[in-house]
Design a protein around this motif. Structure first.
Motif, PDB file in Angstrom:
ATOM      1  N   CYS A   1      92.966 128.389 -26.528  1.00  0.00           N
ATOM      2  CA  CYS A   1      93.897 127.585 -26.192  1.00  0.00           C
ATOM      3  C   CYS A   1      94.321 126.464 -27.175  1.00  0.00           C
ATOM      4  O   CYS A   1      95.305 126.235 -27.308  1.00  0.00           O
ATOM      5  CB  CYS A   1      93.437 126.755 -25.040  1.00  0.00           C
ATOM      6  N   HIS A   2      93.239 126.065 -28.164  1.00  0.00           N
ATOM      7  CA  HIS A   2      93.747 125.097 -29.060  1.00  0.00           C
ATOM      8  C   HIS A   2      93.490 125.295 -30.349  1.00  0.00           C
ATOM      9  O   HIS A   2      93.522 124.676 -31.503  1.00  0.00           O
ATOM     10  CB  HIS A   2      92.826 123.752 -28.567  1.00  0.00           C
TER      11      HIS A   2
ATOM     12  N   CYS B   1      86.304 124.535 -23.463  1.00  0.00           N
ATOM     13  CA  CYS B   1      86.687 124.265 -24.726  1.00  0.00           C
ATOM     14  C   CYS B   1      86.661 122.677 -25.140  1.00  0.00           C
ATOM     15  O   CYS B   1      86.680 121.708 -24.435  1.00  0.00           O
ATOM     16  CB  CYS B   1      88.199 124.440 -24.773  1.00  0.00           C
TER      17      CYS B   1
ATOM     18  N   TYR C   1      88.241 120.896 -27.074  1.00  0.00           N
ATOM     19  CA  TYR C   1      89.502 120.024 -27.528  1.00  0.00           C
ATOM     20  C   TYR C   1      89.942 119.537 -26.033  1.00  0.00           C
ATOM     21  O   TYR C   1      90.548 118.449 -25.652  1.00  0.00           O
ATOM     22  CB  TYR C   1      90.641 121.019 -28.021  1.00  0.00           C
ATOM     23  N   CYS C   2      89.889 120.507 -24.908  1.00  0.00           N
ATOM     24  CA  CYS C   2      90.424 120.300 -23.846  1.00  0.00           C
ATOM     25  C   CYS C   2      89.642 119.211 -23.034  1.00  0.00           C
ATOM     26  O   CYS C   2      90.203 118.567 -22.188  1.00  0.00           O
ATOM     27  CB  CYS C   2      90.400 121.608 -22.769  1.00  0.00           C
TER      28      CYS C   2
HETATM   29 ZN   LIG Z   1      91.442 124.023 -25.278  1.00  0.00          ZN
END
Ligand SMILES: [Zn+2]
Length: 269
Positions: free
Chosen positions: A183-184, A242, A244-245
């Motif tokens: 996702c990132h 994640c 980042y999330c």
């Molecule tokens: Zn992410």
């Protein structure tokens, strides 16, 4: 409580159930919670080479180790460089990099069969990978950033376990911790080409293209590398969080720029 083959009860550590169930090791992946550092390093920063105050980092190590019942004097730290060198650590290395000078330079993977040696590697988006052969009683801890993934450091670790310690890859358990997920993990074409070069058809299958950028699933590629070494699919446990999330739980270099570090650690009892 977070459950996905991994247990998280809201504190400083996340653990892989399959590893815990063997009763052979103490292990865990740190979060950034419940530490003593402040500001951009808030709060459980375990990065020795960050600009954080040394006293706070050492205090954070004590808190992290306490959560895992590991004696912090058992820790072995190496200088990581996104390479593929795997070092065979022993009791003689305990304390290096934290309580005394470390000669372990340019090493991204640690392996041992000696009890009481806590192998530590560090992250802020890269993938921490822990290994355990419950039969030969051999462990490893590996730092796999995108360069390490491309160079297949996971395979180097398995190869070292097999060649140096007589492990059978079919017995080896693997835990891949929190990291930046597809996702990132956005990259430009030059990085994508590196993946294409090293993973042939698998890189395309593990990449989503969007607006001229590439989003790569590095977990899928590390799993692919492990399967190639004869590791069983059911022995590979992947934490899908994640970095980042999940801002409340993890440092993320990609999200925050200058920031703290998390640690993955494993020790044979
Ligand atoms: Zn992410």
């Amino acid at each position: 409580m977070y459950k996905d083959g991994f247990t998280y009860e809201g504190g400083r550590v996340l653990q892989c159930d399959a590893f815990s169930e063997t009763g052979l090791v103490k292990h865990g992946f740190s979060t950034k919670k419940k530490g003593t550092s402040t500001g951009i390093f808030s709060s459980l920063n375990l990065g020795v080479h960050t600009k954080d105050c040394r006293e706070n980092v050492e205090q954070n190590f004590s808190l992290f180790c306490e959560a895992l019942s590991i004696d912090s004097s058992h820790l072995v730290l190496s200088q990581q460089v996104h390479g593929t060198a795997i070092y065979r650590a022993g009791l003689k290395d305990c304390g290096k990099g934290l309580y005394r000078e470390s000669d372990l330079q340019e090493i991204d993977g640690l392996v041992t069969n000696e009890p009481g040696v806590a192998l530590a590697t560090f992250y802020a988006d890269c993938t921490p990978i822990l290994f355990l052969d419950p039969v030969q009683k051999v462990i490893a801890s590996v730092h796999s950033g995108w360069r390490g993934t491309v160079q297949k450091i996971a395979q180097w670790a398995v190869m070292t376990m097999m060649r140096e310690y007589g492990c059978n890859s079919e017995q080896i358990l693997v835990a891949m911790g929190p990291s930046i997920k597809q996702c990132h993990f956005e990259v430009d074409e030059d990085v994508y080409l590196e993946f294409l070069l090293h993973f042939h058809g698998m890189a395309e299958k593990s990449t989503i293209k969007k607006n001229g950028k590439y989003y790569i699933d590095t977990d899928a590629l590390n799993i692919y590398s492990l399967l190639q070494m004869g590791i069983s699919q059911e022995h590979i446990h992947t934490c899908n969080l994640c970095t980042y999330c999940n801002e409340e739980l993890f440092f993320s270099h990609r999200r925050d720029g200058e920031t703290g570090r998390m640690c993955a650690v494993i020790e044979l009892q």
